[in-house]
Write an enzyme that holds these catalytic residues in place. Structure first.
Site, PDB file in Angstrom:
ATOM      1  N   GLY A   1       0.654   5.732   0.756  1.00  0.00           N
ATOM      2  CA  GLY A   1      -0.107   6.919   1.142  1.00  0.00           C
ATOM      3  C   GLY A   1       0.727   8.145   0.847  1.00  0.00           C
ATOM      4  O   GLY A   1       1.788   8.056   0.214  1.00  0.00           O
ATOM      5  N   GLN A   2       0.240   9.286   1.312  1.00  0.00           N
ATOM      6  CA  GLN A   2       0.932  10.530   0.980  1.00  0.00           C
ATOM      7  C   GLN A   2       2.341  10.565   1.556  1.00  0.00           C
ATOM      8  O   GLN A   2       3.265  11.082   0.953  1.00  0.00           O
ATOM      9  CB  GLN A   2       0.107  11.701   1.517  1.00  0.00           C
ATOM     10  CG  GLN A   2       0.387  12.983   0.798  1.00  0.00           C
ATOM     11  CD  GLN A   2      -0.275  14.156   1.496  1.00  0.00           C
ATOM     12  OE1 GLN A   2      -1.116  13.974   2.385  1.00  0.00           O
ATOM     13  NE2 GLN A   2       0.115  15.347   1.121  1.00  0.00           N
ATOM     14  N   PHE A   3       2.494   9.999   2.768  1.00  0.00           N
ATOM     15  CA  PHE A   3       3.789  10.125   3.434  1.00  0.00           C
ATOM     16  C   PHE A   3       4.526   8.811   3.643  1.00  0.00           C
ATOM     17  O   PHE A   3       5.496   8.768   4.373  1.00  0.00           O
ATOM     18  CB  PHE A   3       3.605  10.818   4.788  1.00  0.00           C
ATOM     19  CG  PHE A   3       3.152  12.232   4.638  1.00  0.00           C
ATOM     20  CD1 PHE A   3       3.982  13.175   4.055  1.00  0.00           C
ATOM     21  CD2 PHE A   3       1.891  12.620   5.048  1.00  0.00           C
ATOM     22  CE1 PHE A   3       3.564  14.481   3.891  1.00  0.00           C
ATOM     23  CE2 PHE A   3       1.471  13.923   4.898  1.00  0.00           C
ATOM     24  CZ  PHE A   3       2.306  14.862   4.311  1.00  0.00           C
ATOM     25  N   GLY A   4       4.050   7.754   3.061  1.00  0.00           N
ATOM     26  CA  GLY A   4       4.766   6.508   3.284  1.00  0.00           C
ATOM     27  C   GLY A   4       4.208   5.351   2.503  1.00  0.00           C
ATOM     28  O   GLY A   4       3.286   5.510   1.699  1.00  0.00           O
ATOM     29  N   GLU A   5       4.799   4.200   2.755  1.00  0.00           N
ATOM     30  CA  GLU A   5       4.411   2.995   2.029  1.00  0.00           C
ATOM     31  C   GLU A   5       4.350   1.828   2.996  1.00  0.00           C
ATOM     32  O   GLU A   5       5.029   1.833   4.023  1.00  0.00           O
ATOM     33  CB  GLU A   5       5.453   2.674   0.960  1.00  0.00           C
ATOM     34  CG  GLU A   5       5.484   3.697  -0.156  1.00  0.00           C
ATOM     35  CD  GLU A   5       6.545   3.427  -1.208  1.00  0.00           C
ATOM     36  OE1 GLU A   5       6.439   4.001  -2.283  1.00  0.00           O
ATOM     37  OE2 GLU A   5       7.481   2.636  -0.923  1.00  0.00           O
ATOM     38  N   VAL A   6       3.557   0.815   2.664  1.00  0.00           N
ATOM     39  CA  VAL A   6       3.564  -0.435   3.432  1.00  0.00           C
ATOM     40  C   VAL A   6       4.131  -1.515   2.526  1.00  0.00           C
ATOM     41  O   VAL A   6       3.701  -1.650   1.377  1.00  0.00           O
ATOM     42  CB  VAL A   6       2.138  -0.863   3.861  1.00  0.00           C
ATOM     43  CG1 VAL A   6       2.217  -2.093   4.758  1.00  0.00           C
ATOM     44  CG2 VAL A   6       1.426   0.242   4.583  1.00  0.00           C
TER      45      VAL A   6
ATOM     46  N   LYS B   1       5.607  -0.729   7.696  1.00  0.00           N
ATOM     47  CA  LYS B   1       5.140   0.605   7.294  1.00  0.00           C
ATOM     48  C   LYS B   1       6.306   1.568   7.444  1.00  0.00           C
ATOM     49  O   LYS B   1       6.903   1.658   8.517  1.00  0.00           O
ATOM     50  CB  LYS B   1       3.971   1.022   8.172  1.00  0.00           C
ATOM     51  CG  LYS B   1       3.365   2.305   7.705  1.00  0.00           C
ATOM     52  CD  LYS B   1       1.913   2.410   8.026  1.00  0.00           C
ATOM     53  CE  LYS B   1       1.702   2.854   9.453  1.00  0.00           C
ATOM     54  NZ  LYS B   1       0.294   3.107   9.718  1.00  0.00           N
TER      55      LYS B   1
ATOM     56  N   ASP C   1     -11.651   6.153  12.717  1.00  0.00           N
ATOM     57  CA  ASP C   1     -11.747   5.817  11.293  1.00  0.00           C
ATOM     58  C   ASP C   1     -12.067   4.339  11.113  1.00  0.00           C
ATOM     59  O   ASP C   1     -11.444   3.644  10.315  1.00  0.00           O
ATOM     60  CB  ASP C   1     -10.446   6.195  10.575  1.00  0.00           C
ATOM     61  CG  ASP C   1     -10.622   6.210   9.058  1.00  0.00           C
ATOM     62  OD1 ASP C   1     -11.772   6.077   8.588  1.00  0.00           O
ATOM     63  OD2 ASP C   1      -9.608   6.340   8.348  1.00  0.00           O
TER      64      ASP C   1
ATOM     65  N   GLY D   1       0.839  -1.203   0.000  1.00  0.00           N
ATOM     66  CA  GLY D   1       0.000   0.000   0.000  1.00  0.00           C
ATOM     67  C   GLY D   1       0.865   1.240   0.000  1.00  0.00           C
ATOM     68  O   GLY D   1       2.081   1.177   0.201  1.00  0.00           O
TER      69      GLY D   1
HETATM   70  N1  ADE Z   1      -1.713  -3.493   4.315  1.00  0.00           N
HETATM   71  C1  ADE Z   1      -1.430  -2.621   5.270  1.00  0.00           C
HETATM   72  N2  ADE Z   1      -1.035  -3.280   6.352  1.00  0.00           N
HETATM   73  C2  ADE Z   1      -1.082  -4.590   6.103  1.00  0.00           C
HETATM   74  C3  ADE Z   1      -0.808  -5.745   6.857  1.00  0.00           C
HETATM   75  N3  ADE Z   1      -0.412  -5.679   8.106  1.00  0.00           N
HETATM   76  N4  ADE Z   1      -0.968  -6.930   6.264  1.00  0.00           N
HETATM   77  C4  ADE Z   1      -1.385  -6.984   5.009  1.00  0.00           C
HETATM   78  N5  ADE Z   1      -1.670  -5.941   4.244  1.00  0.00           N
HETATM   79  C5  ADE Z   1      -1.506  -4.733   4.805  1.00  0.00           C
END
Ligand code: ADE
Length: 887
Positions: free
Chosen positions: A602-607, A638, A742, A600
């Site tokens: 977002g504006q300030f980071g990535e997962v 993250k 949220d 994933g």
């Molecule tokens: N996307 C954001 N966090 C996650 C996570 N912990 N496991 C799987 N997908 C994600």
């Protein structure tokens, strides 16, 4: 002289009908549809004539019954003239009961409809079936939704009976006025998107009721006016059992003889066009974009030529946000009966799901609108002599609740002026009529003004919130005025917006009136990071925000960003100010994290999905890791972007601090962190099945069909189990007095065993950007999940989390196939919030999901109680839901 007066009646109309709410009875039962507007092909007796075909009425012999026996080859019908174009969404039918003397009813019927009473079309449902199931007995009424709805003035209900040859019917129709006035559009036929370059999608206009010749559709209406707007992903449809791409009509660039799509729109009469709204897909990564420009030409009459000087409009193309959207095209108040618009491609595909027009009716000076009300005159000389019909027309009262019709009559049909045989008496009468009209128009305008003042209330609150949010470049505060550092003497308190009620001029009075408001100030002051301690139970220890000393304004930073929608004032954090002891998880050597894929952004980071070498040994005995079965340990990492702002950095550290203290089977577990150097990282358990929204939206309800065809499905008991798990996780957060702010399916993750864990990942913001409302380009709010007091007062509590839980349940039981209040724009959602606040029965609730047990929908409704104290607690919700889960 008077006859030369310019008599222009203008009623602003904005179509964009919402079929979910356009369900008002049109007047068969209550008599607003007059007897002479109900006719029939035949009647058995005088006492079973068409005028007796009214639902729930017992006059005459109790229903309309056609003469003779109903042979399959014989078409009998009950015809209703609605007096104006109407968006018809529901038909209700009943048989003849007549206080137990009758037992005739129709088991099925068909519907024919006509705009003008001349050209009749047969209605078909979305699968192409014409027959609708009707009644099984003479007394129970059966209500059938029309999918698609019908836009018509005349309707024929045609009983179909294979069993009993005698039928009788009583009918009610439901809908609302079709104020758009559009009677047909034409366009090139919608096309198919084909592999290998694209996924398969059929983008034809499958409910179009005009003719289709030489790949051109003309003379009808269809999916572009059925009130169903397409989803962001055009492959996903809102209709069950329909194919991919169903909600859109689409065309491929280069496949037409021009580099634009030309559409013509014909209206019931001349109108003054303000704007056109085109709901378009913008999934640019699949080659779909909104149009780059459109040029619209106008025709005053059907036989005239297109006027020179079309209106041109260039859109701002957007290849950052893939959300489908309404594009509003200003039409410069041009007067026309027909429009021709050329939509220019911006990419390979262009797809529309809905088109509507904002216009005002126009009557041109050489003609006069006859005004005929029963109170004025019965004199034949005032009646239209030629092409007008003999009936009263109704207009929608702009200040009444929708669907209520006033008997004030204006005919949309124009007539020729009386000839010069008419005497001064006639002129005198006309003068009187004109004067009366002026008075009526004045009254209408005055009422509209009052309504506007009332309706502006929530908007004004929002505007104030907006002003506050944007008033300082580094500060985002969404809280009520009493927080000292932010409120200058000049700042009007929110309460002042209730102009009409003197009590509301005084905030203290409002607090007395609404006890919950008195807590909102403290609630806001009690802001937290990932979560905020609930004000009502906030102890100094738990409510760490309370321990913050009175800070100088310059120290306040925004916490909007990386991790959530949370907006509150906190002092600026540095890694030093948030000392290592605040974080109760260990520092993991970052060189032992091996990147696998991006989950994933977002504006300030990535997962990222990462392999964490040696993590089990690092965490030691009892670490909350899934069984590895000899495979490497996978984790979600993250990571804050190197160029993230200070605010985002603070937000990130704060989220770490809070998450490091949470430990519950239904809350995402923070395992370790990398904060000794940049980029800052938090390492959480990896949830193999992604987020609940995605998971459910790709599934259907379990049935024989899904089982036989191996279609991914979920059962009702799965859905209940999910609901229980979320309530359990929230119960845990509530026990710590944390407020999530949220809660939504997008923030619930599923692991390999389908255990749900609640998270709050700002990273999902990009994927689900249409779920958030951006205020003046800065803060983003998940308004469709927010309680009224959160939107209007910035008050977030466990009770507002309960509201969001209700919406989350609703998402679960609609299998996330629809966004909450999908037919309302963001602005309308906020207006609806004002209705929740006023609680005068005008608020729009989410509809009961078709699959949802009624008791569960009642539970949802309790979560949306206007009174904060009357909403259930998470403990209560958990206890109510748990017994339904099959162990
Ligand atoms: N996307 C954001 N966090 C996650 C996570 N912990 N496991 C799987 N997908 C994600």
């Amino acid at each position: 002289m008077m006859l030369l007066l310019l008599l222009v009646f203008q009623a602003k109309t904005n179509a964009q009908v919402d079929p979910a709410h356009c369900r008002y009875p049109l007047g068969m039962e209550d008599g607003r549809i007059k007897d002479h507007d109900i006719t029939a092909s035949s009647q058995w007796y005088e006492t079973t004539g068409p005028q007796f075909g009214r639902l729930n009425r017992e006059e005459g012999d109790g229903a309309w019954c056609p003469a003779g026996l109903l042979e399959p080859a014989v078409k009998q019908y009950l015809q209703i003239d609605l007096g104006q174009l109407t968006f018809l969404t529901v038909v209700g039918t009943q048989g003849r009961y007549a206080q137990n003397l009758g037992n005739e009813f129709a088991r099925m019927y068909r519907l024919n409809y006509s705009h003008d009473g001349l050209l009749w079309r047969s209605w078909k449902n979305r699968l192409g079936n014409q027959t609708v199931k009707a009644n099984d007995n003479a007394y129970t009424s059966r209500i059938n939704d029309l999918h698609p709805p019908i836009i018509t003035r005349y309707l024929r209900v045609i009983p179909v009976s294979q069993v009993s040859p005698t039928v009788c019917m009583r009918v009610e129709l439901y809908g609302c006025p079709w104020s758009d006035g559009l009677i047909s559009y034409s366009s090139p036929e919608g096309q198919q998107m084909l592999p290998p370059w694209f996924p398969f999608a059929s983008l034809n206009d499958s409910t179009y009721d005009g003719v289709n010749e030489g790949r051109k559709m003309s003379g009808g209406l269809g999916q572009l006016t059925d009130g169903v707007i397409g989803q962001d992903d055009f492959l996903v449809t809102r209709q069950y059992l329909m194919w991919q791409g169903y909600d859109y009509v689409g065309w491929k660039n280069g496949s037409l003889s021009s580099d634009y799509v030309e559409m013509e729109f014909v209206f019931d009469k001349q109108r003054n066009f303000t704007s056109m709204k085109v709901h378009s897909n913008n999934m640019f990564h699949r080659g779909v974009k909104i149009f780059s420009s459109v040029s619209c030409s106008f025709k005053p009459h059907l036989l005239a030529n297109w006027e020179a000087e079309p209106v041109e409009f260039h859109t701002v193309l957007d290849d950052r946000n893939p959300s489908a959207r309404y594009v509003t095209v200003p039409l410069g108040s041009r007067t026309a009966k027909a429009l021709r618009c050329r939509f220019h491609f911006a990419d390979v595909w262009m797809m529309f799901s809905e088109i509507s027009f904002l216009s005002a009716d126009t009557v041109i000076p050489t003609q006069i609108t006859p005004v005929v009300t029963s109170g004025f005159s019965n004199d034949e000389s005032f009646m239209p002599t030629t092409h007008n019909t003999d009936k009263l027309h109704t207009i929608t009262c702009p200040f009444c609740s929708p669907g209520i019709q006033t008997p004030l009559a204006t005919s949309p049909t124009t007539i020729d002026l009386p000839d010069n045989r008419h005497t001064p008496v006639l002129i005198g009468c006309l003068v009187t009529i004109i004067l009366l009209l002026v008075v009526i128009i004045f009254l209408i305008l005055w009422c509209q003004y009052v309504c506007k003042v009332l309706e502006k209330a929530p908007r004004r609150i929002l505007e104030e919130v907006t002003v506050r949010l944007s008033s300082s470049s580094d500060t985002v505060i969404l809280q009520t005025p009493p927080v000292p550092p932010r409120v200058s003497q000049m700042d009007p308190p929110y309460e002042r917006i209730f102009l009409l009620d003197p009590q509301y001029q005084d905030p203290a009075a409002l607090r007395n009136k609404l006890p919950e408001l008195s807590q909102s100030a403290e609630a806001s002051a009690c802001g937290g990071g990932y979560a905020e301690p609930d004000v009502t139970q906030c102890t100094p220890h738990q409510c760490f925000q309370n321990s913050v000393p009175h800070y100088a304004e310059t120290d306040i930073v925004s916490l909007q960003g990386v991790t959530g929608s949370n907006m509150y004032a906190v002092p600026a954090l540095t890694v030093d100010s948030l000392t290592r002891k605040d974080i109760s998880v260990a520092e993991f050597p970052r060189q032992r994290l091996f990147f696998r894929e991006k989950l994933g952004e977002g504006q300030f980071g990535e997962v990222h999905l990462c392999e964490a070498e040696g993590l089990p040994e690092f965490l030691g005995e009892g670490a909350p890791l899934p069984d590895r079965d000899g495979r490497p340990v996978l984790v979600a990492v993250k990571q804050l972007r190197a160029d993230a702002t200070n605010n985002a950095r603070n937000d990130f550290l704060k989220e770490i601090k809070i998450m490091s203290r949470l430990n519950d089977p239904n809350i995402i577990q923070l395992l370790c962190v990398c904060v000794s150097s940049d980029p800052l990282c938090m390492v959480t358990e990896y949830m193999e099945n992604g987020d609940l929204n995605m998971f459910l939206s790709q599934r259907e309800m379990e049935s024989n069909l899904t089982q036989a065809n191996n279609i991914p499905s979920v059962s009702l008991s799965d859905l209940l189990h999910m609901s229980v798990q979320i309530s359990s996780g929230m119960r845990y957060l509530a026990s710590l007095n944390f407020v999530h702010r949220d809660l939504a399916t997008r923030n619930c993750l599923l692991d390999r065993r389908l255990t749900i864990k609640i998270a709050d990942f700002g990273m999902s913001r990009n994927l689900y950007s249409s779920d958030y409302y951006r205020i003046q380009g800065r803060a983003v709010l998940p308004i469709r999940w927010m309680a009224w007091e959160s939107i209007l007062l910035g008050k977030f509590t466990m009770a507002s989390d309960v509201w969001a839980f209700g919406v989350t349940l609703w998402e679960i039981f609609t299998l996330c196939k629809e966004q909450p209040y999908s037919l309302l724009s963001d602005e309308q959602v906020i207006e609806n919030t004002g209705e929740f606040f006023r609680n005068q029965g005008r608020q729009i609730f989410l509809f009961p999901p078709p699959l949802c047990p009624p008791s569960l929908f009642e539970l949802m409704m309790r979560c949306w109680d206007r009174d904060i104290a009357d909403r259930p607690t998470f403990e209560g919700l958990y206890q109510a839901l748990r017994p339904h889960v099959v162990q």
